[in-house]
Design a protein around this motif. Sequence first.
Motif, short mmCIF file in Angstrom:
data_model
loop_
_atom_site.label_atom_id
_atom_site.label_comp_id
_atom_site.label_asym_id
_atom_site.label_seq_id
_atom_site.Cartn_x
_atom_site.Cartn_y
_atom_site.Cartn_z
N UNK A 137 1.16 -10.95 5.35
CA UNK A 137 2.32 -11.81 5.46
C UNK A 137 3.26 -11.60 4.27
N UNK A 138 2.70 -11.40 3.10
CA UNK A 138 3.53 -11.19 1.91
C UNK A 138 4.38 -9.93 2.06
N UNK A 139 3.78 -8.87 2.57
CA UNK A 139 4.52 -7.62 2.74
C UNK A 139 5.48 -7.67 3.93
N UNK A 140 5.14 -8.45 4.94
CA UNK A 140 5.95 -8.52 6.15
C UNK A 140 7.16 -9.43 6.00
N UNK A 141 7.00 -10.56 5.28
CA UNK A 141 8.03 -11.60 5.31
C UNK A 141 8.69 -11.87 3.96
N UNK A 142 8.64 -10.91 3.04
CA UNK A 142 9.31 -11.13 1.76
C UNK A 142 10.79 -11.40 1.99
N UNK A 143 11.34 -12.30 1.24
CA UNK A 143 12.73 -12.77 1.30
C UNK A 143 13.11 -13.33 2.66
N UNK A 144 12.14 -13.80 3.41
CA UNK A 144 12.43 -14.46 4.69
C UNK A 144 11.91 -15.90 4.67
N UNK B 189 0.85 -1.19 0.00
CA UNK B 189 0.00 0.00 0.00
C UNK B 189 0.89 1.25 0.00
N UNK B 190 0.35 2.34 -0.49
CA UNK B 190 1.16 3.54 -0.69
C UNK B 190 1.79 4.04 0.59
N UNK B 191 1.09 3.96 1.70
CA UNK B 191 1.60 4.51 2.96
C UNK B 191 2.35 3.47 3.80
N UNK B 192 2.63 2.31 3.23
CA UNK B 192 3.31 1.24 3.97
C UNK B 192 4.78 1.61 4.19
N UNK B 193 5.16 1.80 5.44
CA UNK B 193 6.53 2.20 5.76
C UNK B 193 7.54 1.09 5.50
N UNK B 194 7.08 -0.15 5.37
CA UNK B 194 8.00 -1.24 5.04
C UNK B 194 8.59 -1.05 3.66
N UNK B 195 7.81 -0.49 2.75
CA UNK B 195 8.33 -0.25 1.40
C UNK B 195 9.43 0.81 1.44
#
Length: 493
Positions: A426-433, A327-333
């Motif tokens: 989960x996809x946004x939280x754990x990518x490459x994990x 999402x646009x406001x997702x600080x993980x990005x």
Amino acid sequence: MLPNHLFSIWEISKRIIVLILLAIGPIGCKKLIEVDPPVNSIIGNEIYNSDATASSVLTGIYTDMSNAGVFCGSNSISLRAGLSADELVATTEPSDILNRIYTNSLTNNGDQLFWTDLYTYVFRVNSAIEGISQSQNITQSTKRQLLGEAKFLRAFFYFYLINFYGDVPLLLSTDIKVNNVASRTSTDEVYKQVIADLIEAKESLSTMYLAANLSTESNERLRPNKFVASALLARVYLYVEKWDLAEQEANFVIDGTSKYTLESLTNVFLKDSREAIWQLQPVNAGMNTFDAAVFVLAAGDGRPEGPDGQAFSRPVYLSNQLCENFELSDRRKLLWIGNANSNGRVYPYAFKYKAWIFGVERTEYLVVFRLAELYLIRSESRLMQGRLTGDNSAETDLNIIRRRSGLENLHSSDKLTMLTYILNEKRSEFFTEWGHRWLDLKRTGKIDQVMILAAPLKGGSWTSYKALYPIPVNDIKRNPSLRGHQNPGYPEI
């Protein structure tokens, strides 16, 4: 059934193979390896003659897990399962193994991926369980802790074996006559053993994180404790759809101790992260994690330099499908994705681990389990038990993770919609994990739906059988009980 290199060594001498398989790796990580490693004068079962040397057997396994291979770096679960799914783009030549994984074009000839490494670790753990159990010289408290660690590790290795290969031989000893002709055991039966091992491990392990001497508490989270066993048990119960038990184990970790708390996004992967439940300590001098060395692209041409100006080419970058999921406001990005410019093009890369430069202070450890997963396990478990909204519901835990990332709360009284929310989180939280995306697609039955669209974008094609990896042809040739039992879609020769 054992890897090729183990067969010849075993036939030469049992005592020599114990030495080789249990040897301690690099000794640069003093906080974990406080006890001197066993030397060549300690052979066979003599390694179990004292608490210190017996402890070093398990320490050696953790050290090797930290030193590239199946658990970190370019051969790791995180990278290779991410390539199999829709997380990563390979930059290698078409003939390279990483490109074959990326295009879902694996064969059985040499494309063993994780099989050999994982079974090597299973063999080492079985050897440790036998040696520790038979020893008359280890104190009972040390024996209890070490058997708990070993049972946990065996469960951990088998969790990945069955999720990558389906039915697999279940080897519970070092008996070569038994292992050499072991047939495939059903996934359900292997899961039963995994659960039994984890229950035993949880009962045996300390609530504390112990130092290498097993007598003092450590400030670092490097040896499994009760909460580590419970974290994997929660995941396993989720995978076998025992929703109430998955919630129970998640509760044990989330509510059972003050050790763990969600960190700010900038602190999650640091060595002193309070979100970390279990970490692997980097062991190579002058390096932080291999994941940083593999995933981080430098500015310019994307080829950061290592010691003496040696260039290290990064084999992957993040896919558009993954980046567009945020999402646009997702600080993980903003905080977990970096961007490298090369020839006018921007390449996004995983920037969870940031310290890829050689010779810097060691600030990051590889996180194996962390608290955010337990919140999302509990969220999904509550959903499947019909508790979608309100207090102590699926949305409660989902929104705890979302708020940490700067996102608004989500609400839905529709079960399928809420499940989509959880899996997207989960996809946004754990990518490459640790292959989370690939394994979630398989266990939820969504893999065909997703990969039939993703595979052509990667230059490949999708057929359902590709959800499992091929059993290595050499193991099939060597073990008569495996002949005729290759995973569907792959030839045996």
